[in-house]
Design an enzyme around this catalytic site. Structure first.
Site, PDB file in Angstrom:
ATOM      1  N   LYS A 163       0.846  -1.188   0.000  1.00  0.00           N
ATOM      2  CA  LYS A 163       0.000   0.000   0.000  1.00  0.00           C
ATOM      3  C   LYS A 163       0.884   1.242   0.000  1.00  0.00           C
ATOM      4  CE  LYS A 163      -4.235   1.684   2.180  1.00  0.00           C
ATOM      5  NZ  LYS A 163      -5.231   1.463   3.255  1.00  0.00           N
ATOM      6  N   GLU A 190     -19.560  -5.980  10.394  1.00  0.00           N
ATOM      7  CA  GLU A 190     -20.496  -5.185  11.191  1.00  0.00           C
ATOM      8  C   GLU A 190     -21.540  -6.044  11.897  1.00  0.00           C
ATOM      9  OE1 GLU A 190     -18.888  -2.680   7.818  1.00  0.00           O
ATOM     10  OE2 GLU A 190     -19.815  -4.669   7.966  1.00  0.00           O
ATOM     11  N   ARG A 209     -25.531  -2.212   7.630  1.00  0.00           N
ATOM     12  CA  ARG A 209     -25.169  -3.585   7.286  1.00  0.00           C
ATOM     13  C   ARG A 209     -25.468  -4.564   8.425  1.00  0.00           C
ATOM     14  NH1 ARG A 209     -20.766  -3.432   3.103  1.00  0.00           N
ATOM     15  NH2 ARG A 209     -19.858  -5.255   4.078  1.00  0.00           N
TER      16      ARG A 209
END
Length: 627
Positions: free
Chosen positions: A288, A371, A399
């Site tokens: 990243k 979640e 969610r």
């Protein structure tokens, strides 16, 4: 390696020739390497101007170039998960010159958007949807007898969600013709890419090996014991050099891990895999922030940039954000009460839980992008006397709605929800607005729903909700508040009671009462003073202060409700329900987010768009008074 963000547009002669992926397919291997270098430079420059996500995009430059070169996009479907890493994709698919204006109302969206480009095959913004979407496309192509490739690119964070594994399990069962690419940029699954592993990946992805494998299968399947032995031998051989056994068990042909920054190796592997059929899984290891040294060293901090167009007033004192208020409250409360447990679904930095995670590691739980699990985990803790606090963005709480109802509210469990990013969030657009939480929370029995109008109220409501027996939610906006001094839990808050902040005098406009729920208080104070109107901080959406609503209805000719939530079923609707319940007929103007998705723009532009800025609210009130 870049060490600074370019302030002037870099020279990108080859990239300037790429107006669609087809242009990549005419370049030599050396030219494609140069395109990758120019693409990184341009990405740094454009995001330096506009702001937005870029560390993830820097990490998939080679992968993006390889995918668009090897596959026949857009005829072949490329689905990006979340979309944080899709900026290079946008640059290569006809939006290069628009990129400095990304996330602005006149520029591209922050995430892939179907209406923006035929290359954006699926609209994203929330995590872990790519495999399901790509599988749906693959099954549709199979039913239509179309020979197209579908490719899902998912990160090692997004694949932790249960939805990803549900999709993988189904894809393996269907034997769908699709490719899943795991972009492992945190080394969380594999620690290295070795020479032996690279060698085996080349073999496993070759047509020769595939033909031998399928031929052996046809023969050995007639001898079940022999086929099972051969299958297990292959599985264990792969397991010795690659972490792919899990994916093999789910029905995928696993390849990797491969170095995601080795463009020739990537393209060779993809060319081989492209010739195969059925469920295929390619594990790609990337870094990243690749190519920009500060982002490589600190990818979390450099996940996104503000951009040079972001302006800060000269001499302005940085005010704490609502997230900062929550983070400090969490640490202070944990010090006083050892029962407190902090839970977040991969939002540690965004919810400002870093200090808490460091000071109370045994009471901090980052469940990754899960979640549903976060909410039921909290319910389980509450069953045994703990005091869980779930820190979650409004858009992500959606969610876990079934868990919120079934596992927490139905059992009346003692869980506090600290709901961040409620209301309009600006440039991230409709996938990230917290536009619906008041509507979907207030219809749930046992829920207490609070809307702080400033930083001090936010802290006090967190304390009140924590002490309340049963489920409670405090929803607060993104960014800084009004600069109010924060007291140490000394504000008297009574369940379901609002406060009159200002009373109008005996003038033509004093017959107006503004009933404000949360963030719009700053605009409401100015409007109330300008129109000499009564100003009420309602504080609670549920339970609603019915007595105060009726009092305002009796004393005023017009009630005006203000909220940063959809008008359908929101706080204004709750006020109308109170009036209807008590058979009170008083004109009411409800102001909030209209029944449409609000596109990406600055917060100020969005407020104007929905009619919640000062001028729009004033105009709406005067128009209603004189109608």
């Amino acid at each position: 390696m870049f060490t600074e963000i370019p302030t002037t547009r870099p020279l990108t002669p080859l990239l300037d020739l790429i107006n669609q992926p087809e242009d990549l397919r005419n370049l030599t291997a050396e030219q494609l390497e140069q395109v990758c270098h120019e693409l990184r430079a341009f990405l740094l420059f454009s995001v330096g101007l506009s702001g937005g996500h870029f560390a993830a995009g820097l990490g998939v430059v080679e992968l993006t170039v390889a995918l668009h070169t090897v596959f026949n996009t857009p005829d072949d479907r490329l689905v990006w998960d979340v979309g944080h890493q899709a900026y290079p994709h946008k640059i290569l698919t006809g939006r290069r010159e628009q990129m400095p204006f990304i996330r602005r109302s006149d520029g591209p969206a922050a995430f892939p958007l179907r209406g923006e480009s035929e290359y954006d095959t699926f609209g994203v913004g929330h995590s872990s949807t790519s495999i399901s979407a790509a599988l749906g496309m693959a099954l549709a192509f199979r039913a239509q007898q179309q020979n197209r490739q579908t490719i899902a690119v998912i990160g090692d964070g997004a694949i932790t969600a249960g939805m990803s594994f549900e999709a993988l399990n189904h894809a393996g069962h269907e034997k769908a013709n699709m490719l899943v690419i795991l972009n492992d940029n945190d080394m969380s699954i594999s620690n290295n890419v070795g020479a032996l592993n690279k060698y085996f990946t080349r073999i496993w992805s070759s047509r020769t090996y595939s033909a031998m494998r399928e031929g052996s299968k046809k023969v050995l399947e007639k001898i079940p014991a022999a086929w099972e032995l051969a299958r297990r031998t292959e599985e264990h051989m792969k397991g010795m050099v690659a972490p792919g056994t899990l994916f093999e068990e789910l029905g995928f042909n696993y390849f990797g891990p491969v170095n995601g920054h080795d463009l020739p190796e990537l393209m060779h592997t993809l060319e081989n895999i492209k010739q195969l059929s059925g469920p295929r899984f390619l594990h790609v290891v990337t870094r990243k922030g690749k190519g920009y040294e500060p982002a490589e060293q600190d990818p979390i901090t450099f996940h996104a940039l503000k951009g040079s167009r972001a302006t800060v007033a000269v001499g302005a004192v940085k005010k704490p954000t609502y997230s900062n208020i929550f983070g400090q409250w969490l640490c202070d409360t944990a010090e006083q009460d050892e029962r407190l447990m902090g839970i977040t679904p991969a939002m540690r930095e965004g919810s400002d839980m870093v200090a808490f995670s460091e000071q109370y590691p045994e009471r901090y739980f980052d469940v990754a992008i899960a979640e549903q699990h976060a909410v039921t985990l909290a319910a389980g803790m509450a069953c045994e006397g703990a005091k869980p606090v779930v820190a979650i963005y409004s858009t992500f709480l959606q969610r876990a709605y079934d868990q919120l109802i079934h596992d927490v509210a139905l059992q009346n469990l003692d869980v506090l929800f600290a709901i961040d990013r409620a209301g309009l969030v600006g440039e991230d657009g409709p996938t990230h607005h917290g536009a619906y939480d008041l509507s979907f929370l207030r219809c749930i029995p046992n829920m207490v729903v609070m809307t702080p109008s400033d930083e001090n109220e936010c802290r006090q409501m967190l304390t009140f909700g924590y002490r309340h027996v049963g489920p409670a939610a405090v929803r607060y906006p993104r960014g800084s508040g009004r600069g109010m001094a924060v007291q140490d839990d000394s504000l008297a808050i009574e369940l379901g009671r609002g406060v009159v902040r200002r009373r109008g005098h005996d003038t033509a406009h004093s017959r107006v009462a503004l009933l404000v729920f949360g963030a719009p208080m700053n605009e409401a104070e100015i409007i109330a003073k300008d129109l000499d109107a009564t100003l009420v901080d309602m504080r609670f959406v549920k339970p609603m202060d019915e007595a105060l609503v009726l009092e305002m209805a009796q004393q005023h000719d017009l009630l005006v409700t203000m909220e940063e939530n959809t008008l359908q079923g929101g706080a204004g609707s709750a006020v109308l329900e109170v009036l209807s319940k008590h058979n009170v007929i008083t004109p009411c103007l409800t102001l909030g987010i209209p029944d449409r998705f609000i596109e990406h723009a600055s917060p100020q532009e969005q407020q104007h768009d929905v009619g919640l800025d000062i001028e729009a609210v004033r105009t709406a009130i005067l128009a209603r008074l004189h109608s």
